[in-house]
Design a protein around this motif. Structure first.
Motif, PDB file in Angstrom:
ATOM      1  N   VAL A 102       1.047  -1.211   0.035  1.00  0.00           N
ATOM      2  CA  VAL A 102      -0.042   0.067  -0.048  1.00  0.00           C
ATOM      3  C   VAL A 102       0.999   1.299   0.040  1.00  0.00           C
ATOM      4  O   VAL A 102       0.562   2.353  -0.680  1.00  0.00           O
ATOM      5  CB  VAL A 102      -0.957   0.083   1.255  1.00  0.00           C
ATOM      6  CG1 VAL A 102      -1.656   1.273   1.467  1.00  0.00           C
ATOM      7  CG2 VAL A 102      -2.033  -1.182   1.117  1.00  0.00           C
ATOM      8  N   GLU A 103       2.050   0.890   0.479  1.00  0.00           N
ATOM      9  CA  GLU A 103       2.971   2.167   0.629  1.00  0.00           C
ATOM     10  C   GLU A 103       3.549   2.240  -0.946  1.00  0.00           C
ATOM     11  O   GLU A 103       3.365   1.494  -1.593  1.00  0.00           O
ATOM     12  CB  GLU A 103       4.303   1.851   1.395  1.00  0.00           C
ATOM     13  CG  GLU A 103       3.847   1.719   2.795  1.00  0.00           C
ATOM     14  CD  GLU A 103       3.529   3.048   3.502  1.00  0.00           C
ATOM     15  OE1 GLU A 103       4.001   4.057   3.188  1.00  0.00           O
ATOM     16  OE2 GLU A 103       2.510   2.904   4.325  1.00  0.00           O
ATOM     17  N   PRO A 104       4.009   3.518  -1.186  1.00  0.00           N
ATOM     18  CA  PRO A 104       4.486   4.020  -2.540  1.00  0.00           C
ATOM     19  C   PRO A 104       5.856   2.783  -2.969  1.00  0.00           C
ATOM     20  O   PRO A 104       6.315   2.489  -2.193  1.00  0.00           O
ATOM     21  CB  PRO A 104       5.030   5.447  -2.547  1.00  0.00           C
ATOM     22  CG  PRO A 104       4.236   5.954  -1.353  1.00  0.00           C
ATOM     23  CD  PRO A 104       4.095   4.782  -0.244  1.00  0.00           C
ATOM     24  N   LEU A 105       5.760   2.483  -4.069  1.00  0.00           N
ATOM     25  CA  LEU A 105       6.587   1.548  -4.744  1.00  0.00           C
ATOM     26  C   LEU A 105       8.053   2.155  -4.315  1.00  0.00           C
ATOM     27  O   LEU A 105       9.006   1.121  -3.876  1.00  0.00           O
ATOM     28  CB  LEU A 105       6.611   1.452  -6.172  1.00  0.00           C
ATOM     29  CG  LEU A 105       7.825   0.339  -6.720  1.00  0.00           C
ATOM     30  CD1 LEU A 105       7.374  -0.933  -6.283  1.00  0.00           C
ATOM     31  CD2 LEU A 105       7.393   0.233  -8.193  1.00  0.00           C
ATOM     32  N   GLY A 106       8.513   3.413  -4.653  1.00  0.00           N
ATOM     33  CA  GLY A 106       9.678   3.856  -4.283  1.00  0.00           C
ATOM     34  C   GLY A 106      10.057   3.800  -2.700  1.00  0.00           C
ATOM     35  O   GLY A 106      11.500   3.377  -2.359  1.00  0.00           O
ATOM     36  N   VAL A 107       9.054   3.860  -1.884  1.00  0.00           N
ATOM     37  CA  VAL A 107       9.318   3.589  -0.476  1.00  0.00           C
ATOM     38  C   VAL A 107       9.844   2.068  -0.233  1.00  0.00           C
ATOM     39  O   VAL A 107      10.861   1.926   0.576  1.00  0.00           O
ATOM     40  CB  VAL A 107       8.205   4.188   0.353  1.00  0.00           C
ATOM     41  CG1 VAL A 107       8.528   3.680   1.840  1.00  0.00           C
ATOM     42  CG2 VAL A 107       7.878   5.841   0.283  1.00  0.00           C
ATOM     43  N   ASN A 108       8.959   1.311  -0.827  1.00  0.00           N
ATOM     44  CA  ASN A 108       9.204  -0.169  -0.519  1.00  0.00           C
ATOM     45  C   ASN A 108      10.667  -0.653  -1.205  1.00  0.00           C
ATOM     46  O   ASN A 108      11.490  -1.200  -0.506  1.00  0.00           O
ATOM     47  CB  ASN A 108       8.201  -0.856  -0.929  1.00  0.00           C
ATOM     48  CG  ASN A 108       6.952  -0.972  -0.097  1.00  0.00           C
ATOM     49  OD1 ASN A 108       7.299  -1.172   1.253  1.00  0.00           O
ATOM     50  ND2 ASN A 108       5.916  -0.969  -0.478  1.00  0.00           N
ATOM     51  N   ILE A 109      10.979   0.141  -2.209  1.00  0.00           N
ATOM     52  CA  ILE A 109      12.315  -0.278  -2.814  1.00  0.00           C
ATOM     53  C   ILE A 109      13.433   0.246  -2.176  1.00  0.00           C
ATOM     54  O   ILE A 109      14.487  -0.422  -1.869  1.00  0.00           O
ATOM     55  CB  ILE A 109      12.581   0.329  -4.171  1.00  0.00           C
ATOM     56  CG1 ILE A 109      11.448  -0.287  -5.189  1.00  0.00           C
ATOM     57  CG2 ILE A 109      13.863  -0.087  -4.799  1.00  0.00           C
ATOM     58  CD1 ILE A 109      11.540  -1.765  -5.571  1.00  0.00           C
ATOM     59  N   ASP A 110      12.912   1.483  -1.580  1.00  0.00           N
ATOM     60  CA  ASP A 110      14.381   1.936  -0.673  1.00  0.00           C
ATOM     61  C   ASP A 110      14.449   1.207   0.753  1.00  0.00           C
ATOM     62  O   ASP A 110      15.624   0.838   1.111  1.00  0.00           O
ATOM     63  CB  ASP A 110      14.000   3.455  -0.330  1.00  0.00           C
ATOM     64  CG  ASP A 110      14.142   4.336  -1.400  1.00  0.00           C
ATOM     65  OD1 ASP A 110      14.867   4.109  -2.436  1.00  0.00           O
ATOM     66  OD2 ASP A 110      13.738   5.535  -1.328  1.00  0.00           O
TER      67      ASP A 110
END
Length: 172
Positions: free
Chosen positions: A156-164
């Motif tokens: 549910v979190e933004p993809l960029g946040v999860n990638i980081d």
């Protein structure tokens, strides 16, 4: 390093795994296309095609690790025997292992993803009902799999946040 994605279908694990693979220059071995190919070959769906796909993925991952490369495995890994398969592989090859579990905390978003998803795997059609049944079978992390490094990401979190978050976990 052996990086293993885990999570229900439609949770976002394949998307995160593909982005990580691209960013890190690593191959991604996905169980679903392997199982689809097994079914396409005419093996009956009532046979253990899922298990066969996991074993093919394991062999491919082992070959990649033996060649001195890291690899990402993309699979549901819903039960501890599946997770222990990767633990055993990492131990055999003396490689570090990291699990990245992906979940979707919003059932409506998760359902929408499943219902709108268009995959090029005609032999593996997935319904929301099947995902709900998978949730019932998704085991708690216990035993050896609970002791291995693991991060849980909420898609549910933004993809960029999860990638980081995943990158920081892999670098730790």
């Amino acid at each position: 390093m052996l990086i293993v994605m885990a999570g229900l279908p439609g949770s976002g694990k394949s998307t995160i795994g593909q982005v990580l693979g691209s960013r890190l220059g690593l191959p991604v071995i996905s169980v679903d296309p392997i199982e689809s190919a097994i079914l396409k070959a005419g093996i009956d769906a009532d046979q253990p095609t899922g298990l066969a796909a996991y074993l093919v993925a394991e062999m491919h991952a082992e070959t990649t690790l033996a060649a001195g490369r890291s690899v990402i495995v993309d699979a549901v890994n819903a039960v501890n025997p599946a997770r222990e398969q990767w633990i055993n592989l990492a131990q055999r090859r003396s490689k570090p292992l990291k699990f990245i579990e992906v979940m979707c905390s919003d059932p409506e978003i998760h359902r929408e993803r499943i219902e709108k998803r268009e995959r090029q795997l005609p032999h593996l059609q997935l319904t929301w009902h099947a995902v709900e049944q998978s949730l019932e079978d998704y085991a708690e992390w216990s035993g050896a799999s609970a002791a291995v490094g693991r991060i849980t990401l909420d898609s549910v979190e933004p993809l960029g946040v999860n990638i980081d978050r995943a990158m920081a976990f892999l670098e730790s």
